[in-house]
Design an enzyme around this catalytic site. Structure first.
Site, PDB file in Angstrom:
ATOM      1  N   ASP A   1      -0.362   5.560  -1.448  1.00  0.00           N
ATOM      2  CA  ASP A   1      -1.301   4.437  -1.448  1.00  0.00           C
ATOM      3  C   ASP A   1      -2.294   4.446  -0.292  1.00  0.00           C
ATOM      4  O   ASP A   1      -3.241   3.662  -0.300  1.00  0.00           O
ATOM      5  CB  ASP A   1      -0.530   3.116  -1.413  1.00  0.00           C
ATOM      6  CG  ASP A   1       0.280   2.883  -2.679  1.00  0.00           C
ATOM      7  OD1 ASP A   1      -0.105   3.426  -3.729  1.00  0.00           O
ATOM      8  OD2 ASP A   1       1.299   2.173  -2.607  1.00  0.00           O
TER       9      ASP A   1
ATOM     10  N   ASP B   1      -4.379   1.215   2.686  1.00  0.00           N
ATOM     11  CA  ASP B   1      -3.443   0.190   2.222  1.00  0.00           C
ATOM     12  C   ASP B   1      -2.817  -0.492   3.442  1.00  0.00           C
ATOM     13  O   ASP B   1      -3.515  -1.092   4.243  1.00  0.00           O
ATOM     14  CB  ASP B   1      -2.401   0.807   1.298  1.00  0.00           C
ATOM     15  CG  ASP B   1      -1.611  -0.247   0.527  1.00  0.00           C
ATOM     16  OD1 ASP B   1      -2.114  -1.369   0.361  1.00  0.00           O
ATOM     17  OD2 ASP B   1      -0.494   0.047   0.098  1.00  0.00           O
TER      18      ASP B   1
ATOM     19  N   ASP C   1       4.610  -0.240   5.690  1.00  0.00           N
ATOM     20  CA  ASP C   1       5.233  -0.848   4.518  1.00  0.00           C
ATOM     21  C   ASP C   1       6.703  -0.438   4.475  1.00  0.00           C
ATOM     22  O   ASP C   1       7.021   0.760   4.519  1.00  0.00           O
ATOM     23  CB  ASP C   1       4.549  -0.383   3.229  1.00  0.00           C
ATOM     24  CG  ASP C   1       3.279  -1.162   2.924  1.00  0.00           C
ATOM     25  OD1 ASP C   1       2.810  -1.901   3.815  1.00  0.00           O
ATOM     26  OD2 ASP C   1       2.750  -1.024   1.809  1.00  0.00           O
TER      27      ASP C   1
ATOM     28  N   ARG D   1      -0.391 -10.577   7.240  1.00  0.00           N
ATOM     29  CA  ARG D   1       0.833  -9.788   7.077  1.00  0.00           C
ATOM     30  C   ARG D   1       1.295  -9.147   8.393  1.00  0.00           C
ATOM     31  O   ARG D   1       1.338  -7.935   8.524  1.00  0.00           O
ATOM     32  CB  ARG D   1       0.653  -8.707   6.011  1.00  0.00           C
ATOM     33  CG  ARG D   1       0.352  -9.252   4.640  1.00  0.00           C
ATOM     34  CD  ARG D   1       0.413  -8.161   3.586  1.00  0.00           C
ATOM     35  NE  ARG D   1       0.141  -8.700   2.248  1.00  0.00           N
ATOM     36  CZ  ARG D   1       0.197  -7.993   1.126  1.00  0.00           C
ATOM     37  NH1 ARG D   1       0.525  -6.706   1.187  1.00  0.00           N
ATOM     38  NH2 ARG D   1      -0.052  -8.550  -0.031  1.00  0.00           N
TER      39      ARG D   1
END
Length: 397
Positions: A195, A219, A223, A275
C-alpha cells in the site's frame, strides 16, 4: 541557611530541564535536506534521557556491544529479541533485487532464516524495487551511519516475530507493484502489491520500532494489523503526513482483540493530521509522547478499543475545530469504551474526552513495566526522537 537534600535535587533537575528545553527550542529542527533529526545539547555530560535511552546510550562501547540494545525495550514489545545471539551481517551494497538478492544487500540479510544483527558499512540511501519482506529474528541497526529507505516500496513484516528496527529514516514510500518477492532463502511468493506504508506489521508479534524518522508516505507511516501484538513503537520522529499510525485491520475483524501496543517517547511533529494512533478492538498504552499541533485529532478509534493516554503533551493547532485530542468513529455506544487520560498536559485549547468505567491499566509483566512521567517532562523525554548521531568509542549523546 541549610536546604533539604530533596530541595537541592529538585533545583538541580529544574536547571537541567530548562537548559535542555532551551537547546531544544534553538536547535531541534528536522533537516529536510539530510532527512535526519539530530538535536544538539550544550551539556552532553549532564544529559537527561528517557528509560529506553538510559539503558544503552551512556556506554561508549555501544558499537562493540550492539546486541545490548535488545535488552532495552519497554512496554508490550519488551520481548523483541531481534537478531540477539545471532551473527553480525554488514550491508555493503545499496542495490536491490526482490527475487534474487545479492549478498551484501539489505534484502539478502533480512530474508535469512537464522538470527542476524544487521548493520551498515557506511551512509546509505536505498530505493527498493518492491516491499522488503523481513524474516524472523532480525535487527536492522542504523546506529553510527545515516541510512535512508525512500522513494520506493518500504518495509513489511508478515507472519513473523522478534524484529527490531532502529535508527533509520523511512520516508516518501510508494506502493509496491504486483510481482515476485523473496521472503526466505527457500521461498519466492507472488505479492499483490503493497500500500505504500513506511512500516507494515501484519500478523506479527514481538516487534520494536525505535529511533526512526518517518514521513510523507503514500499510505500509513506505521500500520499494525491482522492480530499483531506485543509491539512497542518508541523514540520515533513523525512528520508531514496524514494517516500516521493504524492499529487494527478493519471494523469487524475481531481477531485484533489480542492486540497490545505501547506507543511511548515519540515526537509527533509538524504537519501531521490524524491517527496518532487510531485503534480498533485492541489495547494501546500511549505514554509520554509529544504532539505538535495535530491538524484534525491525535488519538482515535472504533470497534471498542481500550486506550490509556498517560503523561502525553498535547498542543492543539490554532484551528478552532481541531482542539479535541480524541475521535471516535462510531454511530453510538462509545460511552462504554475505556478511554482514559492520566498525567497528560493540554495546551492551546486541547482537550481529551474520556469514557468507560473500571481500570484500564496496561497490566504489564515485570519486564515490560515502566512508570510514565508527568506530561510536563515530555519535551525532555522526546528531545532525541528520531535517528541519533552516534560515534563509536563515545557515548551516544
Amino acid at each position: 541557611m541549610a536546604y533539604p537534600t530533596s530541595f537541592l535535587f529538585l533545583s538541580l533537575l529544574l536547571f537541567f530541564c530548562v537548559s535542555t528545553l532551551q537547546a531544544h527550542k534553538l536547535d531541534h529542527k528536522p533537516n529536510e535536506t539530510t532527512l535526519t533529526y539530530l538535536p544538539r545539547f550544550p551539556y552532553p555530560h549532564k544529559k537527561l534521557m528517557n528509560t529506553i535511552d538510559s539503558c544503552w546510550r551512556s556506554n561508549p562501547n555501544w558499537a562493540w556491544d550492539r546486541q545490548a540494545l535488545a535488552d532495552c525495550a519497554i512496554g508490550f514489545g519488551n520481548g523483541a529479541m531481534g537478531g540477539k545471539y545471532g551473527t553480525t551481517y554488514v550491508v555493503t551494497d545499496p542495490s536491490d533485487d526482490p527475487v534474487n538478492p545479492k549478498q551484501g544487500t539489505l534484502r539478502y540479510g533480512v530474508i535469512q532464516s537464522e538470527p542476524l544483527w544487521i548493520v551498515f558499512e557506511k551512509d546509505m540511501f536505498l530505493t527498493l524495487k518492491n516491499e522488503l519482506m523481513v524474516n524472523n529474528f532480525k535487527t536492522i541497526d542504523g546506529r553510527g551511519v545515516k541510512v535512508e529507505i525512500a522513494n520506493g516500496p518500504c518495509i513489511t513484516m508478515e507472519g513473523v516475530s522478534h524484529v527490531i528496527i532502529h535508527g533509520i529514516s523511512i520516508h516518501d514510500c510508494k506502493p509496491g507493484k504486483p510481482g515476485l518477492v523473496r521472503s526466505t532463502p527457500e521461498h519466492v511468493g507472488h505479492r499483490l502489491g503493497s500500500d505504500g506504508d513506511a512500516i507494515s506489521v501484519f500478523a506479527s508479534s514481538n516487534i520494536w520500532i525505535d529511533h526512526c524518522y518517518l514521513a510523507r508516505c503514500t499510505d500509513g507511516l506505521v500500520d499494525i494489523i491482522h492480530a499483531s501484538t506485543a509491539v512497542t513503537v518508541s523514540n520515533n520522529y513523525f512528520t508531514q503526513h496524514d494517516k500516521v499510525m493504524l492499529l487494527g485491520h478493519k471494523d469487524g475483524y475481531s481477531a485484533d482483540r489480542i492486540m497490545k501496543i505501547t506507543v511511548v517517547f515519540n515526537h509527533f511533529g509538524p504537519g501531521l493530521v490524524q491517527r496518532m494512533p487510531r485503534v480498533r478492538y485492541g489495547y494501546a498504552h500511549v505514554a509520554n509522547n509529544r504532539y505538535d499541533e495535530y491538524l484534525m485529532y491525535a488519538i482515535g478509534g472504533s470497534s471498542d478499543p481500550t486506550i490509556l493516554s498517560e503523561g502525553n503533551s498535547f498542543v492543539a493547532s490554532n484551528d478552532p475545530y481541531a482542539k479535541e485530542v480524541t475521535k471516535r468513529e462510531t454511530n453510538g455506544g462509545w460511552k462504554n469504551w475505556k478511554w482514559r487520560s492520566s498525567k497528560d498536559v493540554f495546551e492551546n485549547g486541547a482537550y481529551f474526552v474520556p469514557s468507560g468505567y473500571g481500570s484500564c491499566a496496561p497490566l504489564y509483566s515485570a519486564s515490560q513495566l515502566f512508570t510514565a512521567a508527568q506530561g510536563s517532562f515530555v519535551p525532555i523525554l522526546t528531545s532525541d526522537a528520531g535517528p541519533l548521531q552516534c560515534v563509536p568509542s563515545r557515548p551516544c549523546y
